[in-house]
Design a protein around this motif. Structure first.
Motif, PDB file in Angstrom:
ATOM      1  N   GLU A 131       8.797  77.865 -88.248  1.00  0.00           N
ATOM      2  CA  GLU A 131       9.487  78.781 -87.346  1.00  0.00           C
ATOM      3  C   GLU A 131      10.976  78.478 -87.291  1.00  0.00           C
ATOM      4  O   GLU A 131      11.809  79.388 -87.227  1.00  0.00           O
ATOM      5  CB  GLU A 131       8.858  78.672 -85.940  1.00  0.00           C
ATOM      6  N   LEU A 132      11.342  77.199 -87.344  1.00  0.00           N
ATOM      7  CA  LEU A 132      12.759  76.813 -87.269  1.00  0.00           C
ATOM      8  C   LEU A 132      13.539  77.503 -88.394  1.00  0.00           C
ATOM      9  O   LEU A 132      14.574  78.127 -88.156  1.00  0.00           O
ATOM     10  CB  LEU A 132      12.893  75.290 -87.385  1.00  0.00           C
ATOM     11  N   TRP A 133      13.026  77.422 -89.631  1.00  0.00           N
ATOM     12  CA  TRP A 133      13.776  77.996 -90.768  1.00  0.00           C
ATOM     13  C   TRP A 133      13.677  79.512 -90.796  1.00  0.00           C
ATOM     14  O   TRP A 133      14.592  80.189 -91.265  1.00  0.00           O
ATOM     15  CB  TRP A 133      13.326  77.359 -92.082  1.00  0.00           C
ATOM     16  N   GLU A 134      12.565  80.064 -90.280  1.00  0.00           N
ATOM     17  CA  GLU A 134      12.479  81.525 -90.233  1.00  0.00           C
ATOM     18  C   GLU A 134      13.483  82.056 -89.207  1.00  0.00           C
ATOM     19  O   GLU A 134      14.170  83.037 -89.437  1.00  0.00           O
ATOM     20  CB  GLU A 134      11.050  81.947 -89.862  1.00  0.00           C
ATOM     21  N   ARG A 135      13.580  81.381 -88.054  1.00  0.00           N
ATOM     22  CA  ARG A 135      14.555  81.812 -87.034  1.00  0.00           C
ATOM     23  C   ARG A 135      15.982  81.584 -87.518  1.00  0.00           C
ATOM     24  O   ARG A 135      16.877  82.359 -87.220  1.00  0.00           O
ATOM     25  CB  ARG A 135      14.327  81.060 -85.719  1.00  0.00           C
ATOM     26  N   PHE A 136      16.187  80.492 -88.273  1.00  0.00           N
ATOM     27  CA  PHE A 136      17.504  80.248 -88.883  1.00  0.00           C
ATOM     28  C   PHE A 136      17.884  81.467 -89.718  1.00  0.00           C
ATOM     29  O   PHE A 136      18.984  82.010 -89.619  1.00  0.00           O
ATOM     30  CB  PHE A 136      17.463  79.002 -89.776  1.00  0.00           C
ATOM     31  N   SER A 137      16.928  81.907 -90.537  1.00  0.00           N
ATOM     32  CA  SER A 137      17.153  83.043 -91.425  1.00  0.00           C
ATOM     33  C   SER A 137      17.479  84.301 -90.616  1.00  0.00           C
ATOM     34  O   SER A 137      18.440  85.027 -90.904  1.00  0.00           O
ATOM     35  CB  SER A 137      15.887  83.242 -92.260  1.00  0.00           C
ATOM     36  N   TYR A 138      16.700  84.534 -89.552  1.00  0.00           N
ATOM     37  CA  TYR A 138      16.889  85.733 -88.728  1.00  0.00           C
ATOM     38  C   TYR A 138      18.245  85.716 -88.029  1.00  0.00           C
ATOM     39  O   TYR A 138      18.997  86.692 -88.067  1.00  0.00           O
ATOM     40  CB  TYR A 138      15.748  85.824 -87.698  1.00  0.00           C
ATOM     41  N   SER A 156      -0.898  86.553 -93.240  1.00  0.00           N
ATOM     42  CA  SER A 156       0.148  87.438 -92.704  1.00  0.00           C
ATOM     43  C   SER A 156       1.507  86.739 -92.711  1.00  0.00           C
ATOM     44  O   SER A 156       2.526  87.351 -93.028  1.00  0.00           O
ATOM     45  CB  SER A 156      -0.174  87.838 -91.262  1.00  0.00           C
ATOM     46  N   ILE A 157       1.506  85.439 -92.346  1.00  0.00           N
ATOM     47  CA  ILE A 157       2.767  84.702 -92.291  1.00  0.00           C
ATOM     48  C   ILE A 157       3.371  84.583 -93.691  1.00  0.00           C
ATOM     49  O   ILE A 157       4.570  84.780 -93.886  1.00  0.00           O
ATOM     50  CB  ILE A 157       2.529  83.295 -91.686  1.00  0.00           C
ATOM     51  N   ILE A 158       2.527  84.290 -94.685  1.00  0.00           N
ATOM     52  CA  ILE A 158       3.034  84.139 -96.053  1.00  0.00           C
ATOM     53  C   ILE A 158       3.585  85.477 -96.566  1.00  0.00           C
ATOM     54  O   ILE A 158       4.709  85.554 -97.069  1.00  0.00           O
ATOM     55  CB  ILE A 158       1.925  83.613 -97.001  1.00  0.00           C
ATOM     56  N   LEU A 186       4.912  91.011 -89.534  1.00  0.00           N
ATOM     57  CA  LEU A 186       3.736  90.233 -89.947  1.00  0.00           C
ATOM     58  C   LEU A 186       3.874  88.762 -89.554  1.00  0.00           C
ATOM     59  O   LEU A 186       2.892  88.071 -89.342  1.00  0.00           O
ATOM     60  CB  LEU A 186       3.549  90.338 -91.472  1.00  0.00           C
ATOM     61  N   PHE A 187       5.113  88.287 -89.467  1.00  0.00           N
ATOM     62  CA  PHE A 187       5.342  86.852 -89.263  1.00  0.00           C
ATOM     63  C   PHE A 187       5.335  86.474 -87.780  1.00  0.00           C
ATOM     64  O   PHE A 187       4.616  85.574 -87.340  1.00  0.00           O
ATOM     65  CB  PHE A 187       6.702  86.492 -89.883  1.00  0.00           C
ATOM     66  N   LYS A 188       6.124  87.216 -86.994  1.00  0.00           N
ATOM     67  CA  LYS A 188       6.455  86.760 -85.646  1.00  0.00           C
ATOM     68  C   LYS A 188       5.261  86.555 -84.704  1.00  0.00           C
ATOM     69  O   LYS A 188       5.142  85.512 -84.082  1.00  0.00           O
ATOM     70  CB  LYS A 188       7.475  87.711 -85.013  1.00  0.00           C
ATOM     71  N   PRO A 189       4.334  87.526 -84.573  1.00  0.00           N
ATOM     72  CA  PRO A 189       3.288  87.307 -83.569  1.00  0.00           C
ATOM     73  C   PRO A 189       2.287  86.242 -84.013  1.00  0.00           C
ATOM     74  O   PRO A 189       1.676  85.567 -83.196  1.00  0.00           O
ATOM     75  CB  PRO A 189       2.605  88.672 -83.465  1.00  0.00           C
ATOM     76  N   ASN A 190       2.144  86.083 -85.342  1.00  0.00           N
ATOM     77  CA  ASN A 190       1.064  85.230 -85.842  1.00  0.00           C
ATOM     78  C   ASN A 190       1.385  83.756 -85.803  1.00  0.00           C
ATOM     79  O   ASN A 190       0.512  82.928 -85.596  1.00  0.00           O
ATOM     80  CB  ASN A 190       0.685  85.681 -87.246  1.00  0.00           C
TER      81      ASN A 190
END
Length: 462
Positions: free
Chosen positions: A23-30, A88-90, A131-135
């Motif tokens: 989540e840290l790197w996905e939020r970094f990206s966002y 879903s996350i992948i 697909l990523f956020k809620p899961n």
């Protein structure tokens, strides 16, 4: 459901820290992309901005953030019924990485199709995010058995990951775009997304076991005597009512909190004395106070909830505390407005702003991670990710309302705005305290850690 016993770290399953990293790197990206999106759109220089007007850029930004909070409803439903959370996350992560790299690809500045590539990139980001956020949030809840009182603390730690990501994003992507142009900023965001994916691909099996591999609706049907999907029980309907009531209060909280982003930003820019000696603190730095306070305070609160054990306040009471903290933050802003005494040329002390951000952050920590945790406790298994999507949907509505309030009450002057929000927050907090017993009854023991109540719920359900 088998819980993977690969040991614990800081008293929590190691899987929590795997999800924290993802989540840290996905939020970094966002946030990296969000930090430069409007600047990129409005930039008219040779750097290859699109040269839009501020109005057009902000309007697109609003639509984009709205969709980012709305698509998790659909993504949650797909995961619950077809894909399972891990897949879903992948898939979501891959789509988001494609989106970021699409934005980072060089396009010739004159080419009329630059905008098409831009929209294509955004589309990938919006679908992937759904697909990523809620899961990812639902899987954090799956690490803990029903009645495990570490859950609120776990979400608070997880929430810290989100904020470390957002803190790093502004600095890294902002610096990269300043030095190498906008495309470099989008490239950073893409690399962040790849890191998130790699962490998930390489370590998920080891630290999560089979969590999130089977769609919730299938797992749920297997638990039923009939082996099929069954209608919601009375207990499940009551618990869903709690989520809906709490969503209403969440909208009130975020509509006030997000107001701070716009109004307080302008306030720090124009009406705050930002001098320390001969150094003027850049107004943008105040935006980092919130993630900074979260990273400092989250571990303290997470430890406090665990330490309180049986005496830990329940979710409605924590939400009420959040409302009172929001009000305290705006009380600081009322102090600043009173110091001005209606004279808009007076610059006020920055301590007011720092105090406001501090109280808002404490409020956010009593509401946001606690809310995520509560949804995983209350949502029926087969609707877990869908309800997480609904929770983010409440954020979308709140962001929209915040924008409306912000644009309407420019005439009213800061004092009226700040006190209006503070009063609304106090009323909401008192209402929550009055409703808390009813809400707790509707939860049917979902928040109690004592075994007798959980057995009682089991017998009722049986």
């Amino acid at each position: 459901m088998s819980h993977n016993s690969s040991g614990t770290l800081l008293g929590h399953p190691k899987g929590l820290f795997l999800l924290f990293g993802t989540e840290l790197w996905e939020r970094f990206s966002y946030y990296a992309m969000r930090a430069i999106l409007v600047l990129y759109l409005t930039d008219k220089t040779i750097d290859g901005g699109l040269g839009w007007s501020t109005q057009e850029a902000l309007s697109l930004y609003g639509i984009y953030t709205g969709l980012v909070y709305f698509t998790p409803l659909i993504g949650g439903w797909i995961a619950d019924n077809y894909l399972g959370q891990r897949r879903s996350i992948i898939i979501g992560g891959v789509l988001m990485a494609i989106g970021q790299f699409t934005l980072a690809l060089p396009h010739s500045v004159v080419d009329p199709h630059a905008v098409n590539a831009f929209y294509l990139g955004l589309t990938f980001l919006i679908i992937g995010n759904g697909l990523f956020k809620p899961n990812i949030s639902t899987m954090v809840g799956d690490l803990y058995k029903e009645g495990d009182n570490r859950r609120d603390g776990a979400f608070t730690i997880f929430y810290m990951g989100i904020n470390i990501g957002s803190l790093l994003a502004g600095v890294i992507a902002g610096t990269a775009s300043a030095i190498y142009g906008w495309k470099a900023g989008f490239l950073c965001a893409g690399i962040g997304m790849l890191l998130s994916l790699l962490i998930q691909l390489f370590f998920a099996q080891r630290y999560l076991g089979d969590i999130g591999t089977v769609p919730a609706a299938i797992r749920d049907a297997a638990n039923n005597a009939s082996g099929k999907k069954e209608p919601l029980t009375k207990i499940e309907r009551d618990r869903l009512k709690v989520i809906m009531v709490m969503c209403t209060f969440v909208i009130v909280f975020w509509a006030g909190f997000e107001q701070a982003g716009g109004l307080m930003n302008i306030y720090s820019q124009e009406y705050t004395n930002r001098m320390i000696g001969s150094f003027e603190v850049p107004a943008a730095w105040f935006q980092s106070l919130n993630p900074f306070f979260i990273i400092i305070c989250a571990p303290i609160l997470a430890a406090l909830w665990v330490k309180l054990g049986k005496k830990e306040p329940n979710s409605p009471v924590k939400f009420a505390l959040a409302m009172f903290s929001l009000a305290a933050g705006f009380a600081c802003m009322i102090g600043a407005a009173l110091e001005q005494g209606g004279d808009m040329t007076v610059k006020t002390s920055m301590l007011w702003l720092i105090g406001a951000y501090f109280f808002h952050t404490i409020g956010e920590l009593c509401l946001s991670p606690i809310g995520l945790s509560m949804v995983t406790k209350l949502a029926p298994l087969r609707l877990a990710s869908l309800m997480m999507g609904a929770w983010f949907g409440a954020n979308a509505i709140a962001n929209y309302i915040a924008g409306e309030i912000g644009s309407r009450i420019g005439e009213a002057g800061p004092l009226a705005i700040f006190s209006g929000i503070a009063i609304t927050a106090v009323i909401a907090g008192v209402l929550l305290l009055l409703l808390s017993n009813t809400l707790i009854n509707w939860m049917h023991g979902a928040e109690s850690s004592s075994n007798d109540e959980t057995t009682e719920v089991k017998t009722v359900e049986a």
